[in-house]
Design a protein around this motif. Structure first.
Motif, PDB file in Angstrom:
ATOM      1  N   UNK A 173     -26.417  20.856  15.120  1.00 58.47           N
ATOM      2  CA  UNK A 173     -25.681  22.113  15.004  1.00 58.47           C
ATOM      3  C   UNK A 173     -26.468  23.139  14.184  1.00 58.47           C
ATOM      4  N   UNK A 174     -27.055  22.692  13.108  1.00 61.39           N
ATOM      5  CA  UNK A 174     -27.838  23.595  12.266  1.00 61.39           C
ATOM      6  C   UNK A 174     -29.044  24.120  13.045  1.00 61.39           C
ATOM      7  N   UNK A 175     -29.684  23.258  13.806  1.00 62.91           N
ATOM      8  CA  UNK A 175     -30.845  23.697  14.598  1.00 62.91           C
ATOM      9  C   UNK A 175     -30.424  24.707  15.664  1.00 62.91           C
ATOM     10  N   UNK A 176     -29.230  24.552  16.229  1.00 62.70           N
ATOM     11  CA  UNK A 176     -28.717  25.548  17.171  1.00 62.70           C
ATOM     12  C   UNK A 176     -28.565  26.901  16.506  1.00 62.70           C
ATOM     13  N   UNK A 177     -28.012  26.907  15.299  1.00 56.16           N
ATOM     14  CA  UNK A 177     -27.857  28.163  14.564  1.00 56.16           C
ATOM     15  C   UNK A 177     -29.207  28.783  14.227  1.00 56.16           C
ATOM     16  N   UNK A 178     -30.136  27.943  13.813  1.00 55.57           N
ATOM     17  CA  UNK A 178     -31.467  28.462  13.489  1.00 55.57           C
ATOM     18  C   UNK A 178     -32.124  29.098  14.691  1.00 55.57           C
ATOM     19  N   UNK A 233     -27.604  13.950   6.225  1.00 57.85           N
ATOM     20  CA  UNK A 233     -26.807  14.591   7.271  1.00 57.85           C
ATOM     21  C   UNK A 233     -26.764  13.731   8.527  1.00 57.85           C
ATOM     22  N   UNK A 234     -25.620  13.715   9.160  1.00 61.63           N
ATOM     23  CA  UNK A 234     -25.453  13.020  10.429  1.00 61.63           C
ATOM     24  C   UNK A 234     -26.196  13.793  11.525  1.00 61.63           C
ATOM     25  N   UNK A 235     -26.606  13.110  12.586  1.00 60.32           N
ATOM     26  CA  UNK A 235     -27.348  13.773  13.671  1.00 60.32           C
ATOM     27  C   UNK A 235     -26.643  14.989  14.265  1.00 60.32           C
ATOM     28  N   UNK A 236     -25.326  14.944  14.408  1.00 59.68           N
ATOM     29  CA  UNK A 236     -24.609  16.091  14.979  1.00 59.68           C
ATOM     30  C   UNK A 236     -24.724  17.317  14.076  1.00 59.68           C
ATOM     31  N   UNK A 269     -29.888  25.368   6.223  1.00 63.63           N
ATOM     32  CA  UNK A 269     -31.108  25.539   7.030  1.00 63.63           C
ATOM     33  C   UNK A 269     -32.294  24.958   6.280  1.00 63.63           C
ATOM     34  N   UNK A 270     -32.410  25.299   5.004  1.00 59.48           N
ATOM     35  CA  UNK A 270     -33.522  24.800   4.195  1.00 59.48           C
ATOM     36  C   UNK A 270     -33.467  23.276   4.082  1.00 59.48           C
ATOM     37  N   UNK A 271     -32.277  22.749   3.909  1.00 56.10           N
ATOM     38  CA  UNK A 271     -32.132  21.293   3.802  1.00 56.10           C
ATOM     39  C   UNK A 271     -32.609  20.614   5.082  1.00 56.10           C
ATOM     40  N   UNK A 272     -32.206  21.125   6.227  1.00 58.29           N
ATOM     41  CA  UNK A 272     -32.632  20.545   7.502  1.00 58.29           C
ATOM     42  C   UNK A 272     -34.132  20.717   7.689  1.00 58.29           C
ATOM     43  N   UNK A 273     -34.664  21.855   7.285  1.00 54.27           N
ATOM     44  CA  UNK A 273     -36.113  22.092   7.399  1.00 54.27           C
ATOM     45  C   UNK A 273     -36.921  21.108   6.556  1.00 54.27           C
ATOM     46  N   UNK A 274     -36.298  20.540   5.546  1.00 57.53           N
ATOM     47  CA  UNK A 274     -36.963  19.559   4.690  1.00 57.53           C
ATOM     48  C   UNK A 274     -36.516  18.130   5.011  1.00 57.53           C
ATOM     49  N   UNK A 286     -19.791  18.132   3.125  1.00 57.56           N
ATOM     50  CA  UNK A 286     -18.841  18.870   3.924  1.00 57.56           C
ATOM     51  C   UNK A 286     -19.327  18.977   5.368  1.00 57.56           C
ATOM     52  N   UNK A 287     -20.620  19.174   5.566  1.00 54.02           N
ATOM     53  CA  UNK A 287     -21.161  19.308   6.923  1.00 54.02           C
ATOM     54  C   UNK A 287     -20.915  18.044   7.738  1.00 54.02           C
ATOM     55  N   UNK A 288     -21.060  16.881   7.115  1.00 54.57           N
ATOM     56  CA  UNK A 288     -20.828  15.635   7.846  1.00 54.57           C
ATOM     57  C   UNK A 288     -19.357  15.487   8.240  1.00 54.57           C
ATOM     58  N   UNK A 289     -18.440  15.957   7.398  1.00 50.93           N
ATOM     59  CA  UNK A 289     -17.017  15.902   7.738  1.00 50.93           C
ATOM     60  C   UNK A 289     -16.714  16.818   8.925  1.00 50.93           C
ATOM     61  N   UNK A 290     -17.290  17.983   8.928  1.00 52.32           N
ATOM     62  CA  UNK A 290     -17.112  18.912  10.047  1.00 52.32           C
ATOM     63  C   UNK A 290     -17.710  18.297  11.307  1.00 52.32           C
ATOM     64  N   UNK A 291     -18.887  17.697  11.167  1.00 53.34           N
ATOM     65  CA  UNK A 291     -19.533  17.046  12.295  1.00 53.34           C
ATOM     66  C   UNK A 291     -18.698  15.916  12.867  1.00 53.34           C
ATOM     67  N   UNK A 292     -18.033  15.151  11.997  1.00 52.53           N
ATOM     68  CA  UNK A 292     -17.170  14.065  12.467  1.00 52.53           C
ATOM     69  C   UNK A 292     -16.014  14.603  13.289  1.00 52.53           C
TER      70      UNK A 292
END
Length: 63
Positions: free
Chosen positions: A54-59, A47-50, A37-42, A1-7
């Motif tokens: 976005x997740x890093x901005x929220x973090x 996930x697409x770069x965008x 957040x945990x997924x990105x931290x690992x 879902x995150x990749x669809x939102x990113x697109x």
């Protein structure tokens, strides 16, 4: 879902990651945000770069 939102936000070019971060902030439940957040931290596999940006901005807001 995150990749669809990113697109969707990626098509807007300017402010895409910030727009996606705002969407996640407004419409994703806290537990969903914590999970991504945990997924990105690992490494954020799949996930697409965008989405990662976005997740890093929220973090960064949480600090």
């Amino acid at each position: 879902m995150a990749n669809q939102i990113g697109s969707f936000f990626g098509a807007q070019k300017i402010g895409a990651a910030a727009g996606m971060a705002e969407h996640l902030r407004k419409f994703w439940a806290p537990h969903m945000r914590e999970t991504i957040f945990e997924h990105v931290n690992h490494g954020g596999a799949g996930l697409e770069p965008i989405a990662i940006e976005a997740v890093k901005l929220l973090q960064a807001e949480k600090k």
